[in-house]
Write an enzyme that holds these catalytic residues in place. Structure first.
Site, short mmCIF file in Angstrom:
data_model
loop_
_atom_site.label_atom_id
_atom_site.label_comp_id
_atom_site.label_asym_id
_atom_site.label_seq_id
_atom_site.Cartn_x
_atom_site.Cartn_y
_atom_site.Cartn_z
N THR A 72 -71.17 38.04 52.45
CA THR A 72 -72.26 38.31 53.22
C THR A 72 -71.41 38.60 54.22
O THR A 72 -70.14 37.98 54.67
CB THR A 72 -72.80 37.10 53.99
OG1 THR A 72 -74.56 37.57 54.24
CG2 THR A 72 -73.11 35.69 55.06
N GLU A 90 -77.52 48.04 49.03
CA GLU A 90 -77.46 49.33 49.42
C GLU A 90 -77.64 50.27 48.81
O GLU A 90 -76.97 50.66 47.36
CB GLU A 90 -76.37 49.99 50.60
CG GLU A 90 -76.49 49.64 51.76
CD GLU A 90 -74.87 49.77 52.51
OE1 GLU A 90 -75.31 49.68 54.03
OE2 GLU A 90 -73.99 50.00 52.17
#
Lengths: 410, 410
Positions: free
Chosen positions: B195, B282
């Site tokens: 992350t 994304e």
């Protein structure tokens, strides 16, 4: 699926001279495609030597496993290549398919099985209907020609949008020799090794051990220095055949100074083909050359270059014509090779963007943005820790890649 | 750029209980974005311990380098996070920016500099206008609340399409303790670590060495087991703060059996956040769970899983709803871990597709193709050489990723 020719394609297929001791033919066997050639056969005169570089994939295809065995004896009489079906992950049936194809060639030209080389490219996991191929072989053999190189390059294509060929003329100790080569991409293009299939032939007389040494070295700086999507095929195969018909002076070592020109010509030809593969990368609209310098070693430089060339964020920035050098910094950081963040320099299109770890004073993005609008993008990075340098080639990642790969099997 | 909320988003942000010893506030400092919050401040009571996992990037950002130093002493009084600017590759100016921010916090709350933790996310290579942040700090401090977790999760977002939070209630030796966490993605998501930013806090009383051991272990099977695009950020930061206010019985070793429930709750919470990050990958339209079994070790299984999860060809096939298991074979082959091609089995959506190295007899693609049309895709692979197993999460690669990343800076 019909694909538009890549905007980065060369103007024309090169004129390839005949090579003494070698004939080529192609045929349409309907292995998967309709209305196009899908088989290429090369037949070599006795005395032809061979070398090869094969995929390091641990799920290599049946033809790759066959070639790995066959290469150990170093002589070749025939090559059979098919497109449309990779004959990979087909279990015992895949091996049987290779053996039947080899057997048919042995029957036809009378050679040892291990002198027959096989390569297959296309869909994985479907049985190869080899009977369609073997039953056509005798007719195909009647059509062997010395000038069928363009047809050969076309027959081995899958999602390629243009056939790829290259030729070089050079000399060994004053004797003129020729090298011809063809290649196909254009997905699963990544190092170890980078192309799916490439076949090179020369009329030079060289022992297979010498050929192997020359090929391994040249491959490292050409096919192993390109990447399209970072994926590695189960079928990557590069073979180099030498018919010996040029009758040059005997050579016994790859280090022989008489090979200097040949070595350069071979690397130049492999680089030409490798670049053609990248320029036909699936969906490519920009060709990217990445120069890395200042690394600890040439291999470290190449790994950094490939980290940049494989980064989806760098490749999408190129597709978007965005001079986003921050993503280049990110890619250098993830390469795992030593780099000095505070001595890092970046040039895009020859224009200095960042130096000593920060954007250059008064940085004007205008000329860099103009460069990004072109078809040929140049990125240079100095990582500031040593003398190692390498050059790597890749293409952008845009909607074209998604279009092709989200719909390849249909 | 305004982004549509991911179709894979959870229904709602969870109800996060207050944590004793911790207050949160957010503000809009205009660092890059207009009309949205971009700064999050947490203030911890004296006695709070801390542990962290930071990016292994060799071009790490100034805040990461600061945190690496600060973590060595193990106590924390404040956390300042900004979005919009990563303060990465900003040379000496970047270090100055961190130092000024730390200084402003020290002046405000009266703690040691190394008790202040800093994280930044956003564009790389542009100087951070830290004066806008430091000049706002005193006013922000007046707005500290115990219930501002949703605002905190929103303030740290960049291209995220929804805020990510999770909470767990557990116990240590009969004393109830709470763990809250927030995270943001959603590009450059890849292992080592996975992350960009995640901040976890608990009211448990645990020494920093114990916290560090628990966090490192849990991170490996959660944030280090997800991937969106294989890129690694210069800013990846995971911090775990423990205020000690739950006043549980003293613990001196991470191996203490009293920590069993806490360990499980922590891993469960990190997994929840990691999955939320993937579900906001994304352009993601499908969430993919990859189970690998039969590998030599759990780490080998994870590397094979990540090779599948990182493969552009697998990810585009998922986007195209194509049950192209040949590409899974290819990805297993390139992982570099031992696998037995002829014992390889693959299941998609729980349906056996390939077994013992070949497609199952009478394979019917219909139910598999139906599974691929769903939002949650399950891939299971047994590589047939051992007992090692691991689970990895990823998303598909489609036009959405290209849309976002070819146009991020504009």
């Amino acid at each position: 699926m019909s694909l538009k020719v890549s905007p980065l394609a060369p103007a024309a297929f090169p004129a390839m001279p005949p090579l003494a001791g070698l004939e080529v033919t192609t045929g349409a066997c309907g292995l998967k495609y309709r209305d196009r050639t899908d088989v290429c056969v090369m037949v070599f005169d006795p005395g032809t030597t061979v070398a090869g570089v094969l995929t390091r994939s641990l799920t290599a295809s049946a033809p790759v496993l066959w070639c790995r065995e066959a290469l150990s004896q170093g002589s070749a009489r025939a090559l059979v290549v098919n497109s449309g079906n990779a004959n990979a992950f087909t279990g015992a049936a895949g091996t049987g398919s290779v053996e039947r194809t080899v057997g048919a060639v042995v029957d036809l030209i009378g050679c040892a099985p291990e002198e027959v080389f096989i390569a297959s490219t296309g869909v994985i996991g479907e049985p190869l209907p080899d009977d369609r191929l073997t039953s056509a072989l005798a007719d195909l053999a009647k059509l062997l020609r010395t000038d069928a190189w363009p047809e050969a390059a076309a027959a081995i294509m899958t999602t390629d949008t243009y056939p790829k060929g290259a030729t070089r003329s050079t000399e060994i100790n004053g004797t003129q020799v020729t090298i011809n080569g063809i290649a196909k991409g254009s997905g699963m293009i990544a190092p170890d090794m980078a192309t799916m299939l490439s076949f090179i032939a020369t009329d030079a007389a060289l022992p297979s051990a010498v050929l192997q040494s020359l090929l391994t070295q040249a491959n490292e700086r050409t096919f192993n220095s390109i990447t399209v999507d970072g994926d590695t095929s189960t079928s990557d195969t590069l073979l180099l055949f030498a018919t010996g018909k040029a009758d040059n002076q005997a050579i016994s070592s790859a280090e022989d100074p008489a090979l200097t020109a040949f070595r350069e010509a071979l690397e130049d030809l492999l680089q030409d083909l490798a670049i053609q593969v990248v320029r036909d990368g699936e969906g490519a609209s920009k060709f990217v050359t990445i120069d890395v310098s200042g690394a600890e070693t040439p291999s470290a430089a190449r790994r950094i270059g490939l980290a940049i060339g494989n980064s989806p964020l760098v490749k999408t920035a190129v597709a978007g014509e965005d001079p986003n050098w921050g993503r280049i910094v990110m890619a250098v950081g993830k390469a795992g090779e030593r780099a000095d963040r505070d001595r890092l320099s970046i040039q895009i299109g020859g224009i200095e963007v960042a130096k000593n770890g920060w954007v250059v004073p008064g940085y004007d993005e205008t000329p860099v943005a103009a460069h990004m609008k072109g078809q040929d993008i140049d990125i240079a990075v100095d990582v500031g820790v040593g003398e190692g340098a390498a050059r790597v080639w890749t293409c952008d990642l845009g909607h074209g890649y998604i279009d092709i790969n989200a719909d390849y099997r249909s």
